[in-house]
Design a protein around this motif. Structure first.
Motif, PDB file in Angstrom:
ATOM      1  N   UNK A 113       0.824  -1.102   0.080  1.00 51.85           N
ATOM      2  CA  UNK A 113      -0.060   0.081   0.062  1.00 51.85           C
ATOM      3  C   UNK A 113       0.991   1.104  -0.021  1.00 51.85           C
ATOM      4  N   UNK A 114       0.509   2.280  -0.549  1.00 52.53           N
ATOM      5  CA  UNK A 114       1.259   3.447  -0.569  1.00 52.53           C
ATOM      6  C   UNK A 114       1.474   4.035   0.665  1.00 52.53           C
ATOM      7  N   UNK A 115       0.876   3.989   1.562  1.00 56.72           N
ATOM      8  CA  UNK A 115       1.067   4.719   2.725  1.00 56.72           C
ATOM      9  C   UNK A 115       1.556   3.635   3.604  1.00 56.72           C
ATOM     10  N   UNK A 116       2.626   2.831   3.448  1.00 58.73           N
ATOM     11  CA  UNK A 116       3.143   1.901   4.138  1.00 58.73           C
ATOM     12  C   UNK A 116       4.828   2.049   4.307  1.00 58.73           C
ATOM     13  N   UNK A 117       5.305   3.289   4.870  1.00 58.58           N
ATOM     14  CA  UNK A 117       6.653   3.586   4.665  1.00 58.58           C
ATOM     15  C   UNK A 117       7.942   2.657   5.250  1.00 58.58           C
ATOM     16  N   UNK A 118       7.464   1.814   6.210  1.00 57.61           N
ATOM     17  CA  UNK A 118       8.396   0.714   6.545  1.00 57.61           C
ATOM     18  C   UNK A 118       8.556  -0.155   5.263  1.00 57.61           C
ATOM     19  N   UNK A 119       7.606  -0.697   4.699  1.00 57.70           N
ATOM     20  CA  UNK A 119       7.637  -1.860   3.603  1.00 57.70           C
ATOM     21  C   UNK A 119       8.401  -1.043   2.524  1.00 57.70           C
ATOM     22  N   UNK A 120       7.892   0.100   2.275  1.00 64.47           N
ATOM     23  CA  UNK A 120       8.353   0.843   1.118  1.00 64.47           C
ATOM     24  C   UNK A 120       9.864   0.748   1.275  1.00 64.47           C
ATOM     25  N   UNK A 121      10.434   1.346   2.513  1.00 64.25           N
ATOM     26  CA  UNK A 121      11.898   1.531   2.512  1.00 64.25           C
ATOM     27  C   UNK A 121      12.688   0.164   2.621  1.00 64.25           C
ATOM     28  N   UNK A 122      12.144  -0.968   2.981  1.00 60.48           N
ATOM     29  CA  UNK A 122      12.675  -2.238   2.993  1.00 60.48           C
ATOM     30  C   UNK A 122      12.894  -2.558   1.493  1.00 60.48           C
TER      31      UNK A 122
END
Length: 327
Positions: free
Chosen positions: A136-145
């Motif tokens: 999901x677009x608003x998932x910063x931790x997963x996005x960073x990984x």
């Protein structure tokens, strides 16, 4: 298939890794629910969606899943890899218990998934292993990984919503009729789906087993689903399959009918079948007490689906990102 040498299990402080087993089902679901709550996710896998992973003969759980458990036996991390034998991509998903994050577990699990993908491509004799996953677009931790792991966004999917206070009336095009979906139409609809989505980015044909998994999904509402049939031949020209998430109201404050799949076969495109199916779906949702209709769309869909949905009153709500990495 036996694990290749580079499929060694991850190492992480405090966890022991092994494949997921059917006896893990309830703990696995509970872990996913905890992760979704911490991340304020708008959706998570259901019990039935997890259960079928242990029946998947193309992606056996013993070789394509991972459970990270602590000394007490509690499940703290999971992973899964799936790939069709002739497919040009592999899909991965996984997660780490919120209380166990920021310890390098996510990166270790992702590395195992990539090794497994390489082994699957090698076994299938398919070159250029490609990994795909979604956030999901608003998932910063997963996005960073994913960014740190060398993944890049390749596609955007927009969740769209419309209220059902007023719904359009769109009759079936001449020569066609819209009928409720029934089990005897299941195989014809599967074949129609495979044909309709053959030109869609990232889509692969669904096998009989995969289609059966969908039809057994606990959220599927066959009474909200319908098919467009050709009067002359009885052929399935188009279809829509709908779902209802009973937890949706608690998360979103709305009663929603969700269009899981909508497709029109090539020979029948351009005749207004999709709008008629959507209008029929809205009427079914409203009659069942829903106050909104929801669906997702690939924003770059070449068939013009985004414009169709906007014309039917749907408006963007949020986005899901597709991430790819060529190994």
């Amino acid at each position: 298939m036996p694990l290749a040498p580079d499929d060694s299990l991850p190492t992480a402080d405090g966890l022991v890794f092994r494949p997921l087993a059917p006896t893990d089902l309830e703990a696995w679901l509970a872990l996913i629910v905890r992760i979704a709550a911490a991340e304020r996710a708008h959706w998570h896998e259901t019990r039935s969606e997890l259960a079928v992973f242990f029946e998947d003969t193309v992606n056996p759980a013993a070789e394509n899943t991972l459970a990270g458990v602590e000394s007490s036996g509690a499940l703290r991390a999971f992973a899964r890899v799936s790939k069709n034998p002739s497919g040009t991509k592999a899909a991965v998903f996984g997660g780490v218990d919120p209380q166990w994050q920021r310890r390098g577990i996510g990166a270790a699990v992702l590395a195992w998934q990539e090794a497994r993908v390489r082994a699957r491509f090698a076994a299938d004799g398919v070159p250029n292993p490609l990994v795909r996953t979604y956030t999901e677009e608003d998932n910063p931790s997963h996005t960073a990984l994913l960014r740190q792991g060398g993944y890049s966004v390749t596609r955007y999917y927009s969740e769209m919503l419309r209220p059902l206070a007023e719904i359009p009336v769109v009759p079936a095009p001449a020569g066609l009729r819209i009928e409720p979906f029934t089990p005897d139409l299941a195989e014809a609809v599967r074949l129609a789906h495979n044909e309709a989505f053959a030109d869609h980015w990232g889509s692969e044909p669904r096998s009989v087993q995969q289609w059966g998994f969908l039809l057994r999904n606990e959220d599927l509402r066959t009474d909200w689903s319908a098919v467009a049939l050709d009067d002359a031949t009885g052929a399935v020209a188009g279809y829509q399959l709908s779902m209802y998430d009973p937890e949706r109201f608690d998360r979103e404050g709305r009663w929603e009918g969700y269009t899981e799949l909508l497709g029109v076969r090539r020979a029948w495109r351009g005749r207004g079948i999709a709008p008629a199916l959507l209008a029929d779906a809205m009427a079914r949702y409203k009659a069942a007490g829903m106050d909104h209709a929801c669906l997702d769309v690939d924003t770059e869909n070449p068939t013009g689906a985004l414009g169709l949905y906007q014309g039917m009153g749907y408006r963007p709500l949020r986005r899901t990102l597709a991430w790819d990495k060529l190994l």
